[in-house]
Every structure is written in structure tokens, then in C-alpha cells.
Scaffold this motif. Sequence first.
Motif, short mmCIF file in Angstrom:
data_model
loop_
_atom_site.label_atom_id
_atom_site.label_comp_id
_atom_site.label_asym_id
_atom_site.label_seq_id
_atom_site.Cartn_x
_atom_site.Cartn_y
_atom_site.Cartn_z
N ASP A 274 79.80 18.43 31.88
CA ASP A 274 79.42 17.96 30.55
C ASP A 274 79.28 16.44 30.64
O ASP A 274 80.15 15.70 30.21
CB ASP A 274 80.52 18.35 29.56
N TYR A 275 78.15 15.99 31.23
CA TYR A 275 78.07 14.58 31.62
C TYR A 275 77.99 13.63 30.45
O TYR A 275 78.26 12.45 30.57
CB TYR A 275 76.90 14.35 32.59
N MET A 366 78.16 6.44 36.56
CA MET A 366 77.45 6.45 35.29
C MET A 366 78.45 6.51 34.13
O MET A 366 78.32 5.80 33.13
CB MET A 366 76.49 7.64 35.28
N THR A 367 79.48 7.33 34.31
CA THR A 367 80.46 7.46 33.23
C THR A 367 81.32 6.20 33.12
O THR A 367 81.66 5.77 32.01
CB THR A 367 81.33 8.70 33.47
N GLY A 391 70.12 7.58 31.37
CA GLY A 391 68.78 8.16 31.34
C GLY A 391 68.40 8.76 32.69
O GLY A 391 67.92 9.90 32.75
N ILE A 392 68.67 8.00 33.76
CA ILE A 392 68.33 8.51 35.09
C ILE A 392 69.13 9.77 35.37
O ILE A 392 68.60 10.79 35.82
CB ILE A 392 68.62 7.45 36.18
N GLY A 398 70.82 16.27 34.90
CA GLY A 398 70.95 17.15 33.74
C GLY A 398 69.76 18.07 33.55
O GLY A 398 69.92 19.27 33.34
N ALA A 399 68.55 17.51 33.66
CA ALA A 399 67.38 18.35 33.39
C ALA A 399 66.80 18.96 34.66
O ALA A 399 66.73 20.18 34.78
CB ALA A 399 66.31 17.52 32.68
N VAL A 400 66.45 18.12 35.65
CA VAL A 400 65.73 18.65 36.81
C VAL A 400 66.62 19.57 37.66
O VAL A 400 66.26 20.70 37.98
CB VAL A 400 65.14 17.52 37.67
#
Lengths: 519, 332
Positions: A274-275, A366-367, A391-392, A398-400
Motif C-alpha cells: 500500500d505505497y 520514496m516513502t 509519481g514515478i 503501482g500501475a505498470v
Amino acid sequence: MTLTDKHIRYTGKFLFLAGFFLFNLTLFTGRYRITNDTLALSGLNEEMITVLINEIGPLPADDLSKPQIIKITGTAIRKANKLFRQENKSELVVYNVPETVFNISKSGMTGFPERKKELFSLLVFTLTIAGALMIFAGNTEYNKPGIRNNGIFVRPATGRGFAGYALAAYLLLFYTCLYFFPAWITEPVALTDPISMRITGQPAGRWFMYGFLYTVFILVLGIRFIIRYRNNRYQVWRTVSVIFFQTIFAFSIPQILAVLNQPYMDLKNIWPLDYSFFFSYRIGEYINAGTIGYFMIGWGIMLIIIAVPVLTYFFGKRWYCSWVCGCGGLAETAGDPFRHLSDKSLKAWKFERISIYSILVFASVMTAATIASLFLPGSRIFGMPANILQGIYGFLVGAVLAGVAGTVLYPVMGNRVWCRFFCPLAAYLGIVQRFRSRFRITTNGGQCISCGNCSAYCEMGIDVRAYAQKGQNIVRASCVGCGICSAVCPRGVLKLENGPVKERVKINPVLTGNLNDIV
Amino acid sequence: MTKHVVIIGNGISGITAAGSRPNKFGWPGQDMKGVHGMYSKQDLDMLEERTSFIKHGVVVGGGLIGIELAEMLLSRKINVTFLVREESFWNRILPSEESEMINRIIRSHNIDLRLNTELGEIIGNNDGEVTSVITKDDEKIECQFVGLTVGVSPNIEFLTGSGIETDRGVLVNNFLETNAPDVYAIGDCVQHKTPPTGRRNLEQVWYTGRIMGETVAETIAGTRIQYRPGNWFNSAKFFDLEYQTYGIVNAVPGDDEDTLFFKDKKKGYALRLNFLKHNRQLKGVNSLGLRLRHDVIDRWITENVTVDAVLNNLNMALFDPELYSRPNLQNL
Ligand code: SF4
Ligand code: SF4
């Protein structure tokens, strides 16, 4: 006897295909209109609507096709954005263009399936679900106890044949639309409106549709899994568990929270999977929600620092990966026919170690940047502000990787591509499992005949046989404890168990190679 | 199986690991097309090819390979007639209760199991392809495939005249040495002159080959050691029923032995414990549908534990996956 089984199976196939056909047909039957009303319904504010109407020019009187409305609205929004930027009205700029195009399309739907939505929705879901259940009921392979994998390597759908690649291509299209071009799948989303309306009183968004389909998949294919492995209680219970966590924790509780106007939370989702847990908008929501929000923050942190190490110490990472997690849940149920496609090579193992820990590091950095920016707004890490890193990460991981690649690659690289190569939570759980856990797979003395079933069906690509034939216990960071190796072993060689840490990695020379210890 | 001799080093040391090959007992037609043993990769390739067009197969021989071959044919949706010479499946090894359970399983999979039936003759067409078999009771069974799985014999003909002593297999002492210096034999081709206690002189199972290899490797590497395979164990799977055996369980218990047999009809598992009458020491264990811990049972047999102690501590030896219900011996 066989005749009726066959009848049930073929009827099931027919119903399923009919439902699936209808589902896809809707993609081409939708018509759209743009009016002041539909624009207002799509959630845009007055000023934006005025500018948009201006950009679109005279609103088309006729119904539009999907490509038309996507083109018209997309162009208008982009032009409007340009205008707002020139006028320095950055608060009006639409950042998520695809989402907005989707919202406008969705509120402007007309024609089929919109006009007969209730009926269509009922037809599509009853036909596909009933059809699938009939296919399982009529499958003679399930008549006898025991797990049968006859022909799994050679059937086109499960053996990387044409059907497998076709499925992958279909999934790729679907997921690409879902994540990046949602307006193209407006109709499937609309098909879940009747369900969404009944639960929340709101029309469905794309994530409602996805959550619903995801849950149905885990439920229906979970039933298949339970029938198939019904003589192995470990398999039955852990599947009941993933179905429970998906339907209650992932699907229902967040809907209830939404109805109660509380912030979104999937109570079983753990950072870094759950980033976005620490992202300022979410923390902000929790803080605004008061007591329940503080509980959510506390719960989320407790999961990270207490639940993961403690439960993994006692049970191994399987408590999460094979019993609770939604990604794991889909992999185990919908992905079951593809588990043998995982790559068992040493090269894959080396790649896995580099990729999965890199993503854990990426997620942590990132966190860290995110948390720093909560306290010191404007702070940077590696010269980048937190939101760029977010965003990156969100796009790439998250998406790819989690969204698209994870599921699309089922028929090509097996059902645990995301879990094995990329999931940062699996990396964290794996480190605990490898170094501080009572969990191991015990090898039963000298009973291994080297048949290779265990390695073939290990979805994590672990060469279980290499350990078993040496009489060595299996302790691996990646093992998700699915228990399939143990289930398919013909000689009762493998047992997942928790036991004293000091006997975890043992070799029993008496039983494996004479009375010498030259193994 | 192609024969091969592995020469180690500069040719002074040799190991014969010639393997074994399927028995054929001189049946008319036994070399016809479509008649095969099940031993090598070539046999498997042939089976894959033939099963793409055949309708009915006959499997001859009531042992482990026979039942596996029958299962393989079934997986390709081919009907199977299974000819077993004995009055019950594998009953030279299995006690009658176990054997009877397996008869029932075979039949429940719609295999035409013919007990007390021997192969008489294999009939073919003009192309030399099998078309049917005739049993010794003169019954004709149409088929396009015959599997001969009536055991294997050591592959030793090539040693004739070499001076290396053979009988049914290559004769070796406890160090796996043949009568010729620096020539060892391991694996299926071996016949022990004095087999280790509790072991037979010909043992064609998978793990003895491995242990022999490790033993000879150690010897060649400089420490001459004896072949000590430990207590007998074996396992198999009969369709969905797993079988494990440890220690000595003969088809009929010896005069000094007694047996306890538990069976749970509903769950389909069974457990047999053989022990000495006079002191109740455990001799051997058979289990069907229950997984047992090798190291625990092995220790119990080595340490001459009594059958009562075994029953009291059975939980220690259970190896079924987690969440399985413990077998309740009262219900067995
Ligand atoms: S080793 Fe066994 S339990 Fe672990 S992931 Fe592989 S199949 Fe599942
Ligand atoms: S499935 Fe069992 S017998 Fe086969 S290789 Fe694996 S551990 Fe050995």
C-alpha cells in the motif's frame, strides 16, 4: 453419468461464452451525448464547464460514438488547460485528463447498454458466473479425489499456446484501458452501476468495477480451487481465507466506509504494498476523520512494525501472501492454472533477488521523502521533491508492474510475477522469513524420487526438488507457503510447518546417503 | 536401457552401472509394434506417440509400474485392461488387506482389472502391429497397445566372458566391489553376495542406486567404506492413494510376528504395524493415505521401540499437511 457431466460442461461453456460475448459487445454499442447536464453530472465545476463548452464549440446534436466523444472532450480539456496555465489559474487545471474524459463519457452514456443496463448487467454476470460454475461441476477430472494436472503443459491456454497468448493480449488491452485510458471501457464500468447503486447509492467508477470483478474472480475461481484441492485441508482453508479477506476487507469494508463518509482504507493492505499510505492526501483524510482516522493510521503502522515481523516469525510469510493478500488471492485462484509457467532457472532467481529488493529500496526512499515532506514541506531527496518520486513510483510500480504486468503475464510467466519479482512487501516479509522465522518446508528423509512435480508446480519458481533430493529442508525468502509442492508430491516428501528455529535447515545423512555425511 | 560402463580416472577403476531392463517371458508376439516395457525415455516417447491414436490398451503385470502405466493411459482417455497373474494386486509384497484396497481403487477408475489372468499370446496384423492379446484362458482382448510390466532384470549379458562374476546380477561384496580389482557395480544391475540385514540381494529401487553411487564415490576418493543403506523403506502412489513402507512388512507375517491393522473406511486410509510376538518390538510399518515421518519411524525401528510406544506417540510420526485431521485410532 459421463453423458450428463459432458452436458453440464458444454452448457456451462456456452453460457459463459455468451455472457463474455455480451460483456465485450457492450464495448461497441455505447452512444454518447454531451449536454450541459451531462457535463455538470461529471463533477466538473461551472467555470471549467463554461470554458469546455466554449472549446468544444456548438454541442453536437447527435449521439456520438466512443472515439468521437473521447477525441472531442480530450482535445477540449487540453486546450482549456493551456488557457488556464496562460491565465495562471492553476487551480482550474485538470491534471487527470483520462479520468475526466471518462467521467464526461460516463455521464453522457445513452443507447445500449445504458438503456437496458439492469437487464444487461444481470445477463452478463449471471451467464458468466453460472456458466463458469457449470464448467467446474461438469469437469470429470474433479470426480475423483486427488489433484489432476493432465495435459496442463500442452493445452494451448495453459501451455503458452495460442489461447494463452490471446488471453494475455486481451488482458493487456483491458488493463491498459483500465489504468491509462478508462474512457474506452466506460460500458463495462456502467454494467456494474446497478450493483454500485445498490451498495453505495452512487454510480460505479472504474475502481468499483475493477474491485467488483476482482472479487468475483477470486470468489468463483476460488470455488474451482476448493473443488480441485478439496482433499487437502490446508488448501481449502487458505482459500476460504483469501475469499474472506477479499470480499470483506478489500471490497465491503471500504464501501461501507464510503457510505459512512469515512476515509478509504483496506485494513489488510500493508505498506509498502500500500505505497500511498503515507501520502499527504491520505494522512490528511485520516486526520480530518478524527478518532477513526487516527485508528487507521495507528492500525496501518502496527501492521508494518508489529504484525509483519511477529506473524512472519511464527508462521512464515504465507500468513500474508497465501492467506490474506488480494494479489496473492487472485494469483492462487484465478492464476492456479498457470502456476507451472514460472521460470525455475538460476537466472530467474538472480533477477528476482535484484529486482525485488531494488523495489523495496525504491519504495522506502520514496516513502522517506514523503514523510520528510509532511514535516518539512519542500524537502528533496536526490534532488527530487517527494511528489515526483511518488509519481514515478505510482506509474512504474503501482500501475505498470502491479496492475498491468502482474496479471497480464499469468498465461506467459506464471501467476506470481508481481509477487515474485516486484512486490516490496513480499521482499520485506521474505527477509523476515529467511532470517527470523519458525517456518520451513520439511523434507521427509530419503523418500524423494526426484519426480519434479514440486518444482514444476511451484509458482515462485523455487527448485524444490533440488532440496528434497538432498534431504534438505527448504528455507527460502520467496516461498509464499502455498503448499502446492506438498500437495502434488506423490511420495509425501514435503510438509510446511513451523518449528524450532535451530532445526530449520537440517540434512539427515542417515536417510539420504548411507551413513556417511557426504551430501 | 542402453548399457554403459563408466570408466573413472585413467581406466584403472571402472564402475558398471548397466541398469536393468524389462522382463519378457517369451510370449508369442512380444516383439511386435505396440508392445512395450516402461523403462526408458524412448518407451515414454513411444507411448506418447501411440496414445494419440489408440483406443484400448492392455497392461500386463501386477506391480508398481503396471499401475502407473495404466494411470498414464487413462490420463489420455484410453480404456485399459489390466492383467494380473496373482489373485490380488501386488500381493507378493502387500498383505491382503492393503492389496484388496488397491484392487478396489483400480476398479473404481473404470480399469478392467483381471486377476488370476495370464497373458498367453499377442496377436498382430500383417504390418506386425498388435491388434489383440489372448489370455491363457483363451479370452481375446482387442487392443492397439500392450504394456509389459512384469519386473526388470539386471542387464548383464555384455559381461559374459569378461571374467566378472555374475549370477542374476553382477555379484558384489559389501563394498560393492566385483571379483575384478577396481571394478565396482552399482544400481539395478547389482546382486549382493551377502545383503545387509533386512535387505534383499537384488533391490531395484531408486534410492539404493544413489546410496551405492555415494558409497563407491567415497571409496574411490580414498576412504573404503561399506554399503549401508539402513532400514528398508519404499513408497508408491496408487492413483490418489499414497503408500509408504518402513522396515519389514511381509505379505504374510512371519511365525514370530504379529500385526495390527487399522483402517478408516470413510477417509480411506490404513495403517499396519508389524511387531515381534514375544517382546512387541516394532518390525515394520505400512501406511496408505497417511504420510509418516521417515526419520521418526526409522529411529523407532532401529531402537526396537515397542508397538505400544509407537501407538502412544504416533502423533510424532505424522507427516500429513497442516490442518489435516489426526487419525483417530479408535475410528481406524
Ligand atoms: S516452495 Fe512450495 S509452498 Fe513455497 S511457494 Fe513453492 S510451491 Fe508454494
Ligand atoms: S514432488 Fe516429491 S518426490 Fe517429486 S521431486 Fe518433489 S519432493 Fe521429490
